[in-house]
Design a protein around this motif. Sequence first.
Motif, PDB file in Angstrom:
ATOM      1  N   UNK A  38       9.401  -0.754  -2.741  1.00 54.62           N
ATOM      2  CA  UNK A  38       9.187   0.489  -3.614  1.00 54.62           C
ATOM      3  C   UNK A  38       7.600   0.551  -3.849  1.00 54.62           C
ATOM      4  N   UNK A  39       7.013  -0.475  -4.069  1.00 55.95           N
ATOM      5  CA  UNK A  39       5.731  -0.414  -4.217  1.00 55.95           C
ATOM      6  C   UNK A  39       4.894  -0.086  -3.023  1.00 55.95           C
ATOM      7  N   UNK A  40       5.150  -0.920  -2.106  1.00 53.87           N
ATOM      8  CA  UNK A  40       4.463  -0.449  -0.801  1.00 53.87           C
ATOM      9  C   UNK A  40       4.464   0.950  -0.274  1.00 53.87           C
ATOM     10  N   UNK A  41       5.772   1.467  -0.290  1.00 53.19           N
ATOM     11  CA  UNK A  41       6.044   2.798   0.319  1.00 53.19           C
ATOM     12  C   UNK A  41       5.376   3.792  -0.842  1.00 53.19           C
ATOM     13  N   UNK A  42       5.538   3.772  -2.086  1.00 58.09           N
ATOM     14  CA  UNK A  42       4.844   4.495  -2.822  1.00 58.09           C
ATOM     15  C   UNK A  42       3.585   4.584  -2.882  1.00 58.09           C
ATOM     16  N   UNK A  43       2.871   3.152  -2.948  1.00 57.87           N
ATOM     17  CA  UNK A  43       1.460   3.230  -2.884  1.00 57.87           C
ATOM     18  C   UNK A  43       0.845   3.540  -1.609  1.00 57.87           C
ATOM     19  N   UNK A  44       1.497   3.117  -0.344  1.00 57.49           N
ATOM     20  CA  UNK A  44       0.746   3.728   0.914  1.00 57.49           C
ATOM     21  C   UNK A  44       0.757   5.161   0.786  1.00 57.49           C
ATOM     22  N   UNK A  45       1.854   5.854   0.480  1.00 57.93           N
ATOM     23  CA  UNK A  45       2.248   7.272   0.849  1.00 57.93           C
ATOM     24  C   UNK A  45       1.299   7.968  -0.465  1.00 57.93           C
ATOM     25  N   UNK A  46       1.334   7.507  -1.559  1.00 60.35           N
ATOM     26  CA  UNK A  46       0.552   8.374  -2.729  1.00 60.35           C
ATOM     27  C   UNK A  46      -0.736   8.109  -2.996  1.00 60.35           C
ATOM     28  N   UNK A  47      -1.139   6.709  -2.907  1.00 62.30           N
ATOM     29  CA  UNK A  47      -2.597   6.197  -3.136  1.00 62.30           C
ATOM     30  C   UNK A  47      -3.255   5.985  -2.268  1.00 62.30           C
ATOM     31  N   UNK A  48      -2.729   5.369  -1.030  1.00 59.16           N
ATOM     32  CA  UNK A  48      -3.557   5.009  -0.088  1.00 59.16           C
ATOM     33  C   UNK A  48      -3.938   5.912   0.990  1.00 59.16           C
ATOM     34  N   UNK A  49      -3.056   6.905   1.057  1.00 55.71           N
ATOM     35  CA  UNK A  49      -3.271   7.969   1.826  1.00 55.71           C
ATOM     36  C   UNK A  49      -4.299   8.921   1.372  1.00 55.71           C
ATOM     37  N   UNK A  50      -4.448   8.912   0.267  1.00 59.75           N
ATOM     38  CA  UNK A  50      -5.413   9.419  -0.663  1.00 59.75           C
ATOM     39  C   UNK A  50      -6.876   9.185  -0.240  1.00 59.75           C
ATOM     40  N   UNK A  51      -7.037   7.745  -0.036  1.00 58.30           N
ATOM     41  CA  UNK A  51      -8.279   7.554   0.322  1.00 58.30           C
ATOM     42  C   UNK A  51      -8.973   8.307   1.566  1.00 58.30           C
ATOM     43  N   UNK A  52      -8.181   8.499   2.430  1.00 56.66           N
ATOM     44  CA  UNK A  52      -8.545   9.169   3.556  1.00 56.66           C
ATOM     45  C   UNK A  52      -8.605  10.750   3.730  1.00 56.66           C
ATOM     46  N   UNK A  53      -8.021  11.441   2.610  1.00 54.50           N
ATOM     47  CA  UNK A  53      -8.167  12.505   2.549  1.00 54.50           C
ATOM     48  C   UNK A  53      -9.316  13.382   2.259  1.00 54.50           C
ATOM     49  N   UNK A  81       1.138   5.670   8.231  1.00 56.96           N
ATOM     50  CA  UNK A  81      -0.360   5.472   8.763  1.00 56.96           C
ATOM     51  C   UNK A  81      -1.133   6.319   7.996  1.00 56.96           C
ATOM     52  N   UNK A  82      -2.588   5.528   7.759  1.00 55.17           N
ATOM     53  CA  UNK A  82      -3.820   6.223   7.092  1.00 55.17           C
ATOM     54  C   UNK A  82      -4.833   6.502   8.223  1.00 55.17           C
ATOM     55  N   UNK A  83      -4.544   6.006   9.442  1.00 53.65           N
ATOM     56  CA  UNK A  83      -5.557   6.294  10.419  1.00 53.65           C
ATOM     57  C   UNK A  83      -6.615   5.518  10.238  1.00 53.65           C
ATOM     58  N   UNK A  84      -6.477   4.378   9.680  1.00 50.60           N
ATOM     59  CA  UNK A  84      -7.476   3.254   9.697  1.00 50.60           C
ATOM     60  C   UNK A  84      -6.939   1.971  10.090  1.00 50.60           C
ATOM     61  N   UNK A  85      -7.168   1.853  11.346  1.00 53.73           N
ATOM     62  CA  UNK A  85      -6.529   0.624  12.172  1.00 53.73           C
ATOM     63  C   UNK A  85      -6.378  -0.552  11.465  1.00 53.73           C
TER      64      UNK A  85
END
Length: 129
Positions: free
Chosen positions: A114-129, A9-13
């Motif tokens: 592989x892409x989804x998990x890696x992309x969400x955890x590494x790239x997408x979560x960086x958006x909201x940090x 979860x990114x916290x962006x619904x």
Amino acid sequence: MIKWKDEYSMGVEHIDNQHKHLVDIANKAYEVLKNNLYIDKYDKIVEILKELEDYTVYHFNSEEEYMKEIGYEGYFLHKIEHKQFIDKVKSIDLNKVDVEQDKHLLEILNFIVDWLVKHILEKDKAIVK
């Protein structure tokens, strides 16, 4: 094959809901792979690939709009990764898929997960940090 975890979860619904839908698409692919009642899975595979392509285009556009709205500095690099994913999906040789359906469906499934998990955890979560 893949279950949604709170850590994704990114916290962006609206983006989290879109990610959940992508997980659902991956799970559809897994269900087709494991279903031995399908003698010929080609049409199901093409259907999954079409849904994956259409939905990721929609999702990536939505995510990119969000990045622009918040002024995310990594926007352009992130956009390039999105394009590479779409290009990979579009480049899948359906003739080869038809010949060795389970083999290629497993490759497609592994790529998506592989892409989804890696992309969400590494790239997408960086958006909201």
